[in-house]
Design a protein around this motif. Structure first.
Motif, PDB file in Angstrom:
ATOM      1  N   TYR A  53       0.839  -1.199   0.000  1.00 30.16           N
ATOM      2  CA  TYR A  53       0.000   0.000   0.000  1.00 30.16           C
ATOM      3  C   TYR A  53       0.877   1.253   0.000  1.00 30.16           C
ATOM      4  O   TYR A  53       1.636   1.503   0.929  1.00 30.16           O
ATOM      5  N   GLY A  54       0.791   2.012  -1.094  1.00 30.89           N
ATOM      6  CA  GLY A  54       1.632   3.187  -1.278  1.00 30.89           C
ATOM      7  C   GLY A  54       2.873   2.903  -2.097  1.00 30.89           C
ATOM      8  O   GLY A  54       3.514   3.822  -2.599  1.00 30.89           O
ATOM      9  N   GLY A  55       3.220   1.623  -2.212  1.00 32.75           N
ATOM     10  CA  GLY A  55       4.356   1.223  -3.044  1.00 32.75           C
ATOM     11  C   GLY A  55       3.864   0.709  -4.379  1.00 32.75           C
ATOM     12  O   GLY A  55       3.830   1.419  -5.376  1.00 32.75           O
ATOM     13  N   PHE A  56       3.422  -0.548  -4.391  1.00 36.63           N
ATOM     14  CA  PHE A  56       2.810  -1.099  -5.596  1.00 36.63           C
ATOM     15  C   PHE A  56       1.413  -0.518  -5.841  1.00 36.63           C
ATOM     16  O   PHE A  56       1.074  -0.130  -6.948  1.00 36.63           O
ATOM     17  N   TYR A  57       0.624  -0.462  -4.786  1.00 36.51           N
ATOM     18  CA  TYR A  57      -0.818  -0.254  -4.938  1.00 36.51           C
ATOM     19  C   TYR A  57      -1.265   1.064  -4.316  1.00 36.51           C
ATOM     20  O   TYR A  57      -0.975   1.338  -3.145  1.00 36.51           O
ATOM     21  N   VAL A  58      -1.947   1.875  -5.117  1.00 37.29           N
ATOM     22  CA  VAL A  58      -2.437   3.169  -4.622  1.00 37.29           C
ATOM     23  C   VAL A  58      -3.959   3.282  -4.721  1.00 37.29           C
ATOM     24  O   VAL A  58      -4.528   4.321  -4.387  1.00 37.29           O
ATOM     25  N   GLY A  59      -4.622   2.232  -5.206  1.00 37.45           N
ATOM     26  CA  GLY A  59      -6.083   2.227  -5.282  1.00 37.45           C
ATOM     27  C   GLY A  59      -6.610   2.672  -6.626  1.00 37.45           C
ATOM     28  O   GLY A  59      -6.035   3.545  -7.286  1.00 37.45           O
ATOM     29  N   GLU A  60      -7.695   2.055  -7.039  1.00 42.17           N
ATOM     30  CA  GLU A  60      -8.271   2.331  -8.361  1.00 42.17           C
ATOM     31  C   GLU A  60      -8.802   3.742  -8.498  1.00 42.17           C
ATOM     32  O   GLU A  60      -8.902   4.282  -9.607  1.00 42.17           O
ATOM     33  N   ASN A  61      -9.147   4.373  -7.379  1.00 40.04           N
ATOM     34  CA  ASN A  61      -9.758   5.710  -7.437  1.00 40.04           C
ATOM     35  C   ASN A  61      -8.752   6.834  -7.232  1.00 40.04           C
ATOM     36  O   ASN A  61      -9.143   7.994  -7.065  1.00 40.04           O
ATOM     37  N   ASN A  62      -7.473   6.515  -7.263  1.00 40.66           N
ATOM     38  CA  ASN A  62      -6.433   7.530  -7.066  1.00 40.66           C
ATOM     39  C   ASN A  62      -6.242   8.315  -8.361  1.00 40.66           C
ATOM     40  O   ASN A  62      -5.807   7.765  -9.377  1.00 40.66           O
ATOM     41  N   GLU A  63      -6.576   9.599  -8.323  1.00 41.60           N
ATOM     42  CA  GLU A  63      -6.466  10.434  -9.528  1.00 41.60           C
ATOM     43  C   GLU A  63      -5.142  11.190  -9.597  1.00 41.60           C
ATOM     44  O   GLU A  63      -4.834  11.799 -10.628  1.00 41.60           O
ATOM     45  N   LYS A  64      -4.367  11.150  -8.527  1.00 48.35           N
ATOM     46  CA  LYS A  64      -3.103  11.887  -8.490  1.00 48.35           C
ATOM     47  C   LYS A  64      -1.929  11.060  -9.013  1.00 48.35           C
ATOM     48  O   LYS A  64      -0.955  11.617  -9.529  1.00 48.35           O
ATOM     49  N   ILE A  65      -2.017   9.738  -8.878  1.00 51.32           N
ATOM     50  CA  ILE A  65      -0.917   8.865  -9.304  1.00 51.32           C
ATOM     51  C   ILE A  65      -1.429   7.962 -10.421  1.00 51.32           C
ATOM     52  O   ILE A  65      -2.337   7.146 -10.197  1.00 51.32           O
ATOM     53  N   PRO A  66      -0.893   8.082 -11.628  1.00 57.36           N
ATOM     54  CA  PRO A  66      -1.341   7.226 -12.741  1.00 57.36           C
ATOM     55  C   PRO A  66      -1.210   5.751 -12.378  1.00 57.36           C
ATOM     56  O   PRO A  66      -0.174   5.310 -11.876  1.00 57.36           O
ATOM     57  N   ILE A 101      -7.819  -6.583   8.405  1.00 60.07           N
ATOM     58  CA  ILE A 101      -6.847  -7.420   9.099  1.00 60.07           C
ATOM     59  C   ILE A 101      -5.851  -6.514   9.804  1.00 60.07           C
ATOM     60  O   ILE A 101      -5.437  -5.483   9.252  1.00 60.07           O
ATOM     61  N   VAL A 102      -5.472  -6.873  11.021  1.00 58.40           N
ATOM     62  CA  VAL A 102      -4.441  -6.150  11.748  1.00 58.40           C
ATOM     63  C   VAL A 102      -3.104  -6.824  11.444  1.00 58.40           C
ATOM     64  O   VAL A 102      -2.937  -8.023  11.671  1.00 58.40           O
ATOM     65  N   ASN A 103      -2.174  -6.044  10.907  1.00 57.62           N
ATOM     66  CA  ASN A 103      -0.856  -6.580  10.579  1.00 57.62           C
ATOM     67  C   ASN A 103      -0.027  -6.648  11.865  1.00 57.62           C
ATOM     68  O   ASN A 103       0.689  -5.721  12.230  1.00 57.62           O
ATOM     69  N   GLN A 104      -0.148  -7.763  12.565  1.00 60.80           N
ATOM     70  CA  GLN A 104       0.442  -7.899  13.895  1.00 60.80           C
ATOM     71  C   GLN A 104       1.955  -7.931  13.881  1.00 60.80           C
ATOM     72  O   GLN A 104       2.594  -7.590  14.883  1.00 60.80           O
ATOM     73  N   TRP A 105       2.545  -8.306  12.758  1.00 65.38           N
ATOM     74  CA  TRP A 105       3.997  -8.398  12.689  1.00 65.38           C
ATOM     75  C   TRP A 105       4.637  -7.057  12.375  1.00 65.38           C
ATOM     76  O   TRP A 105       5.743  -6.774  12.836  1.00 65.38           O
ATOM     77  N   TRP A 106       3.987  -6.238  11.582  1.00 69.16           N
ATOM     78  CA  TRP A 106       4.649  -5.050  11.044  1.00 69.16           C
ATOM     79  C   TRP A 106       3.854  -3.789  11.317  1.00 69.16           C
ATOM     80  O   TRP A 106       3.053  -3.363  10.506  1.00 69.16           O
ATOM     81  N   GLY A 107       4.055  -3.240  12.512  1.00 71.59           N
ATOM     82  CA  GLY A 107       3.504  -1.931  12.840  1.00 71.59           C
ATOM     83  C   GLY A 107       2.137  -1.931  13.450  1.00 71.59           C
ATOM     84  O   GLY A 107       1.632  -0.879  13.870  1.00 71.59           O
ATOM     85  N   GLY A 108       1.462  -3.084  13.495  1.00 71.28           N
ATOM     86  CA  GLY A 108       0.134  -3.144  14.097  1.00 71.28           C
ATOM     87  C   GLY A 108      -0.922  -2.346  13.365  1.00 71.28           C
ATOM     88  O   GLY A 108      -1.948  -1.977  13.932  1.00 71.28           O
ATOM     89  N   VAL A 109      -0.692  -2.073  12.077  1.00 69.95           N
ATOM     90  CA  VAL A 109      -1.643  -1.270  11.314  1.00 69.95           C
ATOM     91  C   VAL A 109      -2.807  -2.137  10.836  1.00 69.95           C
ATOM     92  O   VAL A 109      -2.684  -3.355  10.690  1.00 69.95           O
ATOM     93  N   THR A 110      -3.941  -1.480  10.602  1.00 70.20           N
ATOM     94  CA  THR A 110      -5.114  -2.175  10.077  1.00 70.20           C
ATOM     95  C   THR A 110      -5.148  -2.028   8.561  1.00 70.20           C
ATOM     96  O   THR A 110      -5.078  -0.919   8.026  1.00 70.20           O
ATOM     97  N   GLU A 111      -5.245  -3.164   7.864  1.00 68.59           N
ATOM     98  CA  GLU A 111      -5.338  -3.168   6.407  1.00 68.59           C
ATOM     99  C   GLU A 111      -6.744  -3.576   5.987  1.00 68.59           C
ATOM    100  O   GLU A 111      -7.410  -4.343   6.692  1.00 68.59           O
ATOM    101  N   ASP A 112      -7.153  -3.080   4.828  1.00 68.29           N
ATOM    102  CA  ASP A 112      -8.532  -3.336   4.395  1.00 68.29           C
ATOM    103  C   ASP A 112      -8.656  -4.486   3.403  1.00 68.29           C
ATOM    104  O   ASP A 112      -9.742  -4.745   2.874  1.00 68.29           O
ATOM    105  N   ASN A 113      -7.550  -5.205   3.141  1.00 68.75           N
ATOM    106  CA  ASN A 113      -7.559  -6.345   2.219  1.00 68.75           C
ATOM    107  C   ASN A 113      -7.966  -5.965   0.793  1.00 68.75           C
ATOM    108  O   ASN A 113      -8.399  -6.823   0.006  1.00 68.75           O
ATOM    109  N   SER A 114      -7.806  -4.684   0.446  1.00 68.48           N
ATOM    110  CA  SER A 114      -8.170  -4.267  -0.920  1.00 68.48           C
ATOM    111  C   SER A 114      -7.186  -4.790  -1.960  1.00 68.48           C
ATOM    112  O   SER A 114      -7.513  -4.845  -3.148  1.00 68.48           O
TER     113      SER A 114
END
Length: 517
Positions: free
Chosen positions: A54-67, A114-127
């Protein structure tokens, strides 16, 4: 008088011996190659870790700022195509043994978090899930390598994943795939059966894991009906030779195609130091651990040879690279670090080692592709830069699927510090189907240029050209303010005479020579 003459002769001979010891000769046998350098040695690793996905490979289908195409950054795809990325490992790493693949399919707004328990404890949306990854691999022209969940998963879960992505007929999982928009199967060949089972995968003993692997591997039916799956066992941590011994001894050979190995380069495990503000002693220590890869590959291969003399089973180094402290002000769990000429040295020497062991090493995956550890790409919102490691891997992709040429490095060219010695010169060579020879050379010395005499045997190729990666300081790196500080240049530091090429390598530099008719 005679005594004086004797002393003069003795001193002269001593000087000549000393001079010979510091001169390096590389003998390349261009007519003796028999092993192919598997292109998958130049593979990459993309884990759900920090800003790799997220932010590296994938920026989301609705991102208009990054082609982007289907949410995947277009600039990243183009850069990785230039590398000729052959295989990409996903979704982990430690993350793989907490990942349940069915959470990442179907309508994105209905997927659980999903909570990424190994890396930073961030919540991911599985998108970003199975379809996103496998379709991205198709865009890259890369083979996908899926790491299955053994630590917290179940046998049927991995078996269903294989069926979902590979079965072309009527079945519950194939039908579900079609409902989710993919008619034809992807035909995924490479599968990891758990990750680091000695650690984050469950802290298992090798004896216990060998039985678990046998169970999982048995139920991973090849639904493609065209080619066998390539099942990779979770292998040793660095020099745990007992782990490799047990797997090779206890797992039937018809259930396994590859055994993994993980090894990272660092100053000290508990004191990794800065990625950019390091001194020469820290550089030397890092290269010491990097060059230990030669010993690791040799000793693990020797164990494998005892049980598999035909070398049917591959040694897969699916995590390698430099590991330092994170950049100041970033999340410690995201493992974001800069990439300097030190990393170029790690990449060049490590790839030479893998090339030279092409009879057994048939896949490797640099950790990791974007924004994590020894990345080839760094991103900052819409910006993207290529690291020194990227340039080395691009220089070296000429070796992919070429024939390894046996070579011998002779001479006493060393890099010394605090009573320790490292070989200053690293080399490998190959010949492609067109008969073109490529020789990759690395001088790791921090301050001395090295003259190398390359002796070519068994070829009439005579036209020489080259590419070099170098910089003024070991600590130099590409930044978003100065993205091209380090980049490749044409190399002119060689002379050709007969079957010899004399090459002068600047300090901490990587050179690839092209030798053709």
């Amino acid at each position: 008088m005679k005594k004086k003459i004797y002393l003069i002769c003795l001193l002269s001979c001593t000087a000549l011996i000393a001079l010979a010891q510091h001169k390096t000769s590389v003998f390349i046998n261009a007519d003796q190659g028999k092993h192919i350098i598997n292109k998958n040695i130049y593979g990459h690793f993309a884990e759900h870790l920090g800003r790799c996905i997220y932010g590296g490979f994938y920026v989301g289908e609705n991102n208009e700022k990054i082609p982007n195409t289907a949410g995947v950054r277009n600039d990243v795809i183009e850069a990785l195509k230039e590398l000729k990325v052959p295989v990409l490992r996903w979704p982990g790493g430690c993350f793989a043994d907490t990942y349940h693949w069915m959470d990442g399919i179907g309508p994105k707004d209905e997927r659980p978090t999903i909570v990424n328990q190994w890396w930073g404890g961030v919540t991911e949306d599985n998108s970003f899930g199975t379809h996103d990854f496998l379709n991205m691999c198709e865009m890259l022209g890369a083979e996908p390598y899926l790491a299955g969940n053994v630590g917290s998963g179940a046998v049927h879960e991995l078996a269903d994943w294989v069926q979902y992505v590979n079965h072309n007929g009527t079945s519950p999982m194939a039908d579900l795939r079609r409902e989710n928009g993919r008619k034809e199967p992807w035909g995924v060949k490479y599968w990891g059966v758990g990750n680091e089972m000695w650690g984050c995968g469950g802290h298992m003993t090798p004896e216990y894991y060998a039985n678990v692997f046998r169970q999982y591997s048995t139920f991973m039916t090849d639904w493609s009906n065209s080619s066998s799956l390539f099942r990779i066992a979770s292998g040793a941590n660095v020099g745990d030779y007992h782990w490799t011994e047990v797997l090779m001894r206890d797992v039937p050979k018809n259930l396994v195609e590859g055994v993994a190995l993980h090894s990272y380069s660092f100053v000290e495990w508990n004191e990794k130091g800065s990625a950019t503000a390091f001194n020469e002693a820290q550089y030397f220590s890092t290269m010491e651990t990097a060059l230990k890869m030669e010993e690791l590959v040799t000793r693990h291969s020797t164990i494998m040879d005892k049980y598999d003399p035909e070398k049917r089973i591959a040694l897969v180094v699916d995590e390698w690279g430099g590991w330092y402290n994170v950049e100041e002000g970033t999340n410690p769990g995201f493992l974001y670090q800069q990439n300097t000429m030190r990393d170029a040295m790690i990449a060049g020497t490590t790839l030479n080692i893998f090339n030279n062991h092409a009879d057994r090493v048939r896949m490797a995956n640099l950790a990791q592709t974007i924004n994590v550890l020894q990345a080839v790409i760094l991103t900052n919102e819409s910006e993207m830069i290529l690291t020194p490691t990227y340039h080395v891997m691009k220089m070296y992709n000429v070796h992919q699927d070429a024939t390894l040429l046996p070579l011998e490095v002779m001479g006493g060219s060393t890099y010394e510090m605090n009573g320790k010695k490292l070989p200053a010169i690293s080399a490998s060579a190959s010949k492609n189907k067109a008969g073109v020879i490529h020789a990759s050379l690395v001088n790791i010395h921090a301050s001395e240029s090295k003259e190398i005499e390359i002796v070519l045997r068994g070829t009439e190729n005579s036209k020489v050209s080259g590419t070099i990666l170098k910089s003024a300081k070991l600590q130099d790196f590409n930044s978003f303010e100065n993205p091209d500080k380090i980049k490749t240049e044409d190399f002119k530091g060689f002379k050709r005479k007969g079957d010899k090429i004399t090459v002068t390598l600047p300090p901490f530099s990587v050179v690839v020579l092209k030798i053709e008719k």
